[in-house]
Design a protein around this motif. Structure first.
Motif, PDB file in Angstrom:
ATOM      1  N   TRP A 201       9.550   0.649  -3.606  1.00 36.00           N
ATOM      2  CA  TRP A 201       8.761   0.723  -2.369  1.00 36.00           C
ATOM      3  C   TRP A 201       9.634   0.325  -1.183  1.00 36.00           C
ATOM      4  O   TRP A 201       9.520   0.882  -0.117  1.00 36.00           O
TER       5      TRP A 201
ATOM      6  N   ARG B  87      -1.103  -1.432  -5.820  1.00 37.14           N
ATOM      7  CA  ARG B  87      -2.472  -0.950  -5.627  1.00 37.14           C
ATOM      8  C   ARG B  87      -3.088  -1.652  -4.415  1.00 37.14           C
ATOM      9  O   ARG B  87      -2.820  -2.827  -4.163  1.00 37.14           O
TER      10      ARG B  87
ATOM     11  N   LEU C  24      -8.763 -11.688  -0.340  1.00 35.06           N
ATOM     12  CA  LEU C  24      -9.450 -10.387  -0.353  1.00 35.06           C
ATOM     13  C   LEU C  24     -10.117 -10.082  -1.692  1.00 35.06           C
ATOM     14  O   LEU C  24     -10.290  -8.925  -2.071  1.00 35.06           O
TER      15      LEU C  24
ATOM     16  N   GLY D  95      -4.687   3.972  -5.212  1.00 37.07           N
ATOM     17  CA  GLY D  95      -3.433   3.898  -5.945  1.00 37.07           C
ATOM     18  C   GLY D  95      -3.619   3.109  -7.234  1.00 37.07           C
ATOM     19  O   GLY D  95      -4.727   2.661  -7.561  1.00 37.07           O
TER      20      GLY D  95
ATOM     21  N   ARG E 177       2.278 -11.283  -2.714  1.00 36.85           N
ATOM     22  CA  ARG E 177       0.974 -10.768  -3.132  1.00 36.85           C
ATOM     23  C   ARG E 177       0.083 -11.882  -3.679  1.00 36.85           C
ATOM     24  O   ARG E 177      -1.122 -11.890  -3.486  1.00 36.85           O
TER      25      ARG E 177
ATOM     26  N   THR F  51      -8.188   3.435   7.765  1.00 33.60           N
ATOM     27  CA  THR F  51      -8.597   4.024   6.488  1.00 33.60           C
ATOM     28  C   THR F  51     -10.094   3.819   6.222  1.00 33.60           C
ATOM     29  O   THR F  51     -10.796   4.732   5.787  1.00 33.60           O
ATOM     30  N   THR F  52     -10.560   2.619   6.516  1.00 36.52           N
ATOM     31  CA  THR F  52     -11.957   2.298   6.228  1.00 36.52           C
ATOM     32  C   THR F  52     -12.892   3.103   7.128  1.00 36.52           C
ATOM     33  O   THR F  52     -13.925   3.613   6.681  1.00 36.52           O
TER      34      THR F  52
ATOM     35  N   ILE G  58       0.370   9.945  -1.465  1.00 34.09           N
ATOM     36  CA  ILE G  58       1.116   8.690  -1.585  1.00 34.09           C
ATOM     37  C   ILE G  58       2.567   9.083  -1.833  1.00 34.09           C
ATOM     38  O   ILE G  58       2.830  10.042  -2.567  1.00 34.09           O
TER      39      ILE G  58
ATOM     40  N   GLN H 177     -13.038   6.622   5.860  1.00 35.23           N
ATOM     41  CA  GLN H 177     -13.859   6.740   4.646  1.00 35.23           C
ATOM     42  C   GLN H 177     -15.349   6.725   4.981  1.00 35.23           C
ATOM     43  O   GLN H 177     -16.134   7.474   4.415  1.00 35.23           O
TER      44      GLN H 177
ATOM     45  N   LEU I 283       3.742  -6.367   2.441  1.00 45.91           N
ATOM     46  CA  LEU I 283       3.720  -6.087   0.998  1.00 45.91           C
ATOM     47  C   LEU I 283       4.351  -4.740   0.681  1.00 45.91           C
ATOM     48  O   LEU I 283       5.139  -4.601  -0.257  1.00 45.91           O
TER      49      LEU I 283
ATOM     50  N   ALA J 223      -9.256   8.603   1.736  1.00 42.91           N
ATOM     51  CA  ALA J 223      -8.611   8.427   3.045  1.00 42.91           C
ATOM     52  C   ALA J 223      -7.088   8.486   2.912  1.00 42.91           C
ATOM     53  O   ALA J 223      -6.402   8.895   3.830  1.00 42.91           O
ATOM     54  N   THR J 224      -6.560   8.056   1.758  1.00 46.36           N
ATOM     55  CA  THR J 224      -5.127   8.226   1.516  1.00 46.36           C
ATOM     56  C   THR J 224      -4.956   9.505   0.697  1.00 46.36           C
ATOM     57  O   THR J 224      -5.062   9.488  -0.522  1.00 46.36           O
TER      58      THR J 224
ATOM     59  N   ILE K 207      -4.526  -3.740  -1.850  1.00 50.89           N
ATOM     60  CA  ILE K 207      -5.010  -5.124  -1.936  1.00 50.89           C
ATOM     61  C   ILE K 207      -6.323  -5.281  -1.181  1.00 50.89           C
ATOM     62  O   ILE K 207      -7.061  -6.247  -1.368  1.00 50.89           O
ATOM     63  N   GLY K 208      -6.637  -4.270  -0.334  1.00 49.15           N
ATOM     64  CA  GLY K 208      -7.879  -4.328   0.446  1.00 49.15           C
ATOM     65  C   GLY K 208      -9.004  -3.511  -0.170  1.00 49.15           C
ATOM     66  O   GLY K 208     -10.015  -3.255   0.491  1.00 49.15           O
TER      67      GLY K 208
HETATM   68  C1  HEM Z   1     -10.894   3.234   2.126  1.00 52.02           C
HETATM   69  C2  HEM Z   1      -9.931   2.500   2.615  1.00 52.02           C
HETATM   70  C3  HEM Z   1      -8.553   2.363   2.011  1.00 52.02           C
HETATM   71  C4  HEM Z   1      -7.822   3.244   1.262  1.00 52.02           C
HETATM   72  C5  HEM Z   1      -8.228   4.661   0.808  1.00 52.02           C
HETATM   73  C6  HEM Z   1      -6.563   2.594   0.927  1.00 52.02           C
HETATM   74  C7  HEM Z   1      -5.575   3.148   0.130  1.00 52.02           C
HETATM   75  C8  HEM Z   1      -4.415   2.499  -0.268  1.00 52.02           C
HETATM   76  C9  HEM Z   1      -3.468   3.008  -1.222  1.00 52.02           C
HETATM   77  C10 HEM Z   1      -3.568   4.350  -1.942  1.00 52.02           C
HETATM   78  C11 HEM Z   1      -2.481   2.078  -1.371  1.00 52.02           C
HETATM   79  C12 HEM Z   1      -1.328   2.135  -2.365  1.00 52.02           C
HETATM   80  C13 HEM Z   1      -0.045   2.641  -1.789  1.00 52.02           C
HETATM   81  C14 HEM Z   1       1.006   2.806  -2.852  1.00 52.02           C
HETATM   82  O1  HEM Z   1       0.747   2.716  -4.062  1.00 52.02           O
HETATM   83  O2  HEM Z   1       2.136   3.067  -2.472  1.00 52.02           O
HETATM   84  C15 HEM Z   1      -2.803   0.986  -0.478  1.00 52.02           C
HETATM   85  C16 HEM Z   1      -2.026  -0.161  -0.306  1.00 52.02           C
HETATM   86  C17 HEM Z   1      -2.350  -1.162   0.574  1.00 52.02           C
HETATM   87  N1  HEM Z   1      -3.526  -1.325   1.274  1.00 52.02           N
HETATM   88 FE1  HEM Z   1      -5.081  -0.042   1.321  1.00 52.02          FE
HETATM   89  N2  HEM Z   1      -6.549   1.354   1.504  1.00 52.02           N
HETATM   90  C18 HEM Z   1      -7.755   1.159   2.159  1.00 52.02           C
HETATM   91  C19 HEM Z   1      -8.164   0.019   2.828  1.00 52.02           C
HETATM   92  C20 HEM Z   1      -7.405  -1.109   3.000  1.00 52.02           C
HETATM   93  C21 HEM Z   1      -7.859  -2.312   3.644  1.00 52.02           C
HETATM   94  C22 HEM Z   1      -9.273  -2.539   4.199  1.00 52.02           C
HETATM   95  C23 HEM Z   1      -6.799  -3.180   3.668  1.00 52.02           C
HETATM   96  C24 HEM Z   1      -6.694  -4.581   4.192  1.00 52.02           C
HETATM   97  C25 HEM Z   1      -7.697  -5.299   4.660  1.00 52.02           C
HETATM   98  C26 HEM Z   1      -5.676  -2.501   3.002  1.00 52.02           C
HETATM   99  C27 HEM Z   1      -4.420  -3.046   2.820  1.00 52.02           C
HETATM  100  C28 HEM Z   1      -3.452  -2.483   2.019  1.00 52.02           C
HETATM  101  C29 HEM Z   1      -2.151  -3.098   1.802  1.00 52.02           C
HETATM  102  C30 HEM Z   1      -1.630  -4.388   2.442  1.00 52.02           C
HETATM  103  C31 HEM Z   1      -1.459  -2.283   0.892  1.00 52.02           C
HETATM  104  C32 HEM Z   1      -0.063  -2.515   0.315  1.00 52.02           C
HETATM  105  C33 HEM Z   1      -0.199  -3.305  -0.968  1.00 52.02           C
HETATM  106  C34 HEM Z   1       1.136  -3.594  -1.620  1.00 52.02           C
HETATM  107  O3  HEM Z   1       2.133  -2.959  -1.258  1.00 52.02           O
HETATM  108  O4  HEM Z   1       1.162  -4.480  -2.496  1.00 52.02           O
HETATM  109  N3  HEM Z   1      -6.095  -1.255   2.593  1.00 52.02           N
HETATM  110  N4  HEM Z   1      -3.991   1.248   0.172  1.00 52.02           N
END
Ligand code: HEM
Length: 424
Positions: free
Chosen positions: A65, A371, A100, A366, A93, A251-252, A301, A255, A81, A297-298, A373-374
């Motif tokens: 990453w 995966r 969360l 993911g 993490r 993203t939220t 990747i 969605q 992260l 929303a994503t 964290i939110g």
């Molecule tokens: C429907 C809403 C959301 C979707 C579809 C979504 C989707 C994703 C996906 C697919 C990843 C994985 C990326 C990867 O594997 O490379 C990711 C990572 C992440 N998301 Fe979300 N997300 C959403 C909402 C949120 C919210 C509300 C937060 C924080 C409050 C958040 C914080 C993060 C963070 C910090 C990462 C990186 C985690 C890491 O690298 O360990 N996301 N998200």
């Protein structure tokens, strides 16, 4: 490679940039699991289909990453992260996770409801409104308040625009680290300016909190208190909060808008769900899952290869970039009967045809060490916001078509315009 192949790969890149959603389907039908797009440093592979997803998700150790997102570090901060691997990622993490958890995010449900109620307060029967911009703003404020507390949300003037500028640059970067090459571009320059404003704002909020001596119960409070007898440094906390804001708000909101679009499009379903809001909460959960299936929303990747491997006969070398797609995987007819149909009942475990999807078949957040964290926060927020809208508003869609735009915050390109028919 022949000149014809090179021309086709460039043409496919152009198609993908203009409309990734239908292009992925066409590429999968034409080439199977692996398609090559672009040329030179903009050359990457799109890996599609259940088997490719399963391979990528089961082999996280083959990817980096840090390498994939290094170009984003000036926007996310070096401790975010998403731009870290291995032990450092695990240490960061471990500190963010407790803020969360599913149980903890329930504390923020009232915050989401309050901001959505405020956004819909002025709507009246007969109004024709694009509901996406006000709901997006409400979700941003709710995320902000959940991270930093109510007083900070009142001081958030300007933050909305800055986050929007950052998001635009990150979304544009998904295909091949274009930021690295386009670092002089206006989008990138605006995003960098926005990032330094967001950074200053977050640093001020942390300082205020430390002055008052009481960490508080929001995400900032949990990070300041720390876990296992240690806590992140102030710089690390700043990076977490900036990137949680960036990753969470857009993203939220996207969605939520898809959930409203999908349910409003089917009148009997909308009526049922408005009723289910109080009496059959499980149906609401099914509708959230079904929205995340059809409109994750994503939408794509990206991954950068750290250790070479062979997949479907194609050699992947360290440094290669590949994309895979929740959007495409979630519409595979081999996995999802009648895949284009929005049908929440397919998630009902009591139904005869129910089949629990494997992690690589349903991956809106993911899978693996990074995966989302939110995920618990996002699921709670989308559901709470939907309930707040459905309790108060009855409406009809003005257009039954909503073309998507964006890759990591896939949203309705032209918004969601409705005619409000009744207010309760
Ligand atoms: C429907 C809403 C959301 C979707 C579809 C979504 C989707 C994703 C996906 C697919 C990843 C994985 C990326 C990867 O594997 O490379 C990711 C990572 C992440 N998301 Fe979300 N997300 C959403 C909402 C949120 C919210 C509300 C937060 C924080 C409050 C958040 C914080 C993060 C963070 C910090 C990462 C990186 C985690 C890491 O690298 O360990 N996301 N998200």
């Amino acid at each position: 490679m022949t000149a014809t192949d090179a021309a086709r790969e460039m043409a496919d890149l152009q198609d993908f940039s203009a409309d990734p959603y239908t292009t992925m389907d066409r590429l999968y039908r034409a080439n199977g699991a692996i398609s090559v797009l672009g040329a030179g440093p903009m050359r990457f592979r799109v890996t599609l289909g259940a088997e490719a997803s399963a391979f990528i998700l089961a082999n996280s150790d083959l990817f980096s990453w840090e390498a994939a997102f290094t170009a984003l570090a000036p926007l996310t901060g070096p401790s975010a992260l998403l731009v870290n691997d291995g032990d450092r990622h695990r240490r960061l993490r471990r500190q963010v996770t407790p803020a969360l958890t599913a149980r903890r995010v329930e504390h923020h449900l009232g915050t989401v409801t309050r901001h959505i109620d405020a956004a819909t307060a002025s709507w009246a029967a007969g109004d024709v409104i694009d509901i996406y911009p006000p709901l997006r703003r409400a979700m941003r404020l709710a995320t902000l308040e959940s991270l930093f507390g109510a007083a900070a949300a009142d001081r958030s003037e300007g933050l909305d625009d800055w986050l929007h500028d950052i998001h635009r640059a990150i979304d544009a970067d998904v295909v091949g680290g274009s930021i690295e090459r386009g670092s002089g571009s206006p989008v990138w320059r605006r995003a960098l300016l926005a990032r330094s404003s967001v950074h200053r704002w977050v640093v001020d909020e942390i300082a205020r909190r430390q002055e008052c001596g009481e960490p508080g119960n929001d995400v900032l409070g949990v990070l300041l208190r720390g876990t296992d007898g240690t806590r992140l440094t102030d710089d690390e906390i700043t990076d977490q909060l900036v990137s949680l804001l960036e990753a969470g708000a857009e993203t939220t909101a996207a969605q939520l808008s898809w959930m409203l679009f999908c349910t409003l499009r089917d009148r009997p379903l909308w009526t049922r769900l408005r009723d289910a809001v109080t009496r059959r909460p499980a149906e609401l959960d099914h509708a959230v899952s079904e929205t995340m299936r059809l409109y994750p929303a994503t939408a794509v990747i990206s991954r950068k290869v750290a250790t070479g491997f062979t997949l479907h006969g194609a050699e992947f070398a360290p440094g290669d970039l590949l994309l895979f797609s929740p959007f495409h995987t979630h519409r595979l007819a081999a996995i999802w009967p009648d895949p284009e149909r929005f049908d929440p009942s397919r998630w009902d475990p009591d139904a005869d045809r129910y089949r629990k999807p494997a992690p690589h078949e349903f991956l809106p957040f993911g899978v693996g060490p990074h995966r989302c964290i939110g995920a618990a926060f996002a699921t709670m927020a989308v559901k709470a916001a939907f309930v707040a809208v459905a309790r108060r508003v009855d409406a009809e869609l003005e257009h039954t078509d909503a073309p998507p735009a964006g890759l990591i915050g896939m949203h309705p390109r032209d918004g969601i315009t409705v005619r409000v028919t009744a207010i309760r």
